[in-house]
Write a protein that holds these residues in place. Structure first.
Motif, mmCIF file in Angstrom:
data_model
loop_
_atom_site.group_PDB
_atom_site.id
_atom_site.type_symbol
_atom_site.label_atom_id
_atom_site.label_comp_id
_atom_site.label_asym_id
_atom_site.label_seq_id
_atom_site.Cartn_x
_atom_site.Cartn_y
_atom_site.Cartn_z
ATOM 1 N N GLY A 196 55.380 33.937 38.647
ATOM 2 C CA GLY A 196 55.741 33.148 37.377
ATOM 3 C C GLY A 196 55.561 31.595 37.920
ATOM 4 N N ARG A 197 55.448 31.320 39.216
ATOM 5 C CA ARG A 197 55.542 30.167 39.699
ATOM 6 C C ARG A 197 54.286 29.475 40.186
ATOM 7 N N PHE A 198 53.602 30.703 40.788
ATOM 8 C CA PHE A 198 52.245 30.220 41.689
ATOM 9 C C PHE A 198 51.242 31.034 40.842
ATOM 10 N N ALA A 199 49.965 30.277 40.791
ATOM 11 C CA ALA A 199 48.796 31.237 40.197
ATOM 12 C C ALA A 199 47.427 30.794 41.178
ATOM 13 N N ILE A 200 46.749 32.216 41.461
ATOM 14 C CA ILE A 200 45.423 31.982 42.136
ATOM 15 C C ILE A 200 44.372 31.956 41.312
ATOM 16 N N SER A 201 43.269 31.607 41.711
ATOM 17 C CA SER A 201 42.261 31.514 40.749
ATOM 18 C C SER A 201 41.136 31.359 41.848
ATOM 19 N N ARG A 202 39.769 31.740 41.208
ATOM 20 C CA ARG A 202 38.667 31.553 42.288
ATOM 21 C C ARG A 202 37.606 31.018 41.363
ATOM 22 N N ASP A 203 36.633 30.165 42.121
ATOM 23 C CA ASP A 203 35.524 29.568 41.247
ATOM 24 C C ASP A 203 34.282 30.060 42.147
ATOM 25 N N ASN A 204 33.421 31.219 41.781
ATOM 26 C CA ASN A 204 32.360 31.940 42.449
ATOM 27 C C ASN A 204 31.162 30.841 42.549
ATOM 28 N N ALA A 205 31.169 30.011 41.559
ATOM 29 C CA ALA A 205 29.939 28.884 41.833
ATOM 30 C C ALA A 205 30.269 27.778 42.798
ATOM 31 N N GLU A 206 31.447 27.694 42.882
ATOM 32 C CA GLU A 206 31.742 26.598 43.961
ATOM 33 C C GLU A 206 32.197 27.100 45.128
#
Length: 117
Positions: free
Chosen positions: A65-75
């Motif tokens: 609820g406080r942190f969010a992980i994400s990824r950008d496979n293009a970068e």
């Protein structure tokens, strides 16, 4: 040669936000599971959040609820958005890549996050 380079750490007041980024090279990023770990002073390294190639995420209960992980496979980058930071979030944060082919883990050098009360 696999390299993971973290950035975005620093000093922030409690309640503030930081965004960590990890740039990966030398690995087939899109097929790798990426994770953020942290090691508070005097404690063991622990999982904060992870994201698979299929975008399945996992969080430690303390950051849900406080942190969010994400990824950008293009970068070839993985990010960790950290909101509502608490002093207990103070730690060195590490990026980890797990190869889907070999199962081998690779680590970045870490970035310091300090949350003042």
């Amino acid at each position: 040669q696999v390299q993971l380079v973290e950035s975005g750490g620093g000093l922030v007041q409690a309640g503030g936000s930081l965004r960590l980024s990890c740039a990966a090279s030398g690995i087939i990023f899109s097929r790798s599971t990426m994770g953020w770990y942290r090691q508070p002073p005097g404690k063991q390294r622990e999982l904060v959040a992870s994201i698979t190639s299929g975008l399945t995420t996992r969080y430690d209960d303390s950051v849900k609820g406080r942190f969010a992980i994400s990824r950008d496979n293009a970068e070839n980058t993985v990010s960790l958005q950290m909101n509502s930071l608490k002093p207990e979030d103070t730690a060195v944060y590490y990026c980890k890549a797990t190869s889907s082919f070999s199962g081998r883990d690779y680590w970045g050098q870490g970035t310091q996050v300090t949350v003042s009360s």
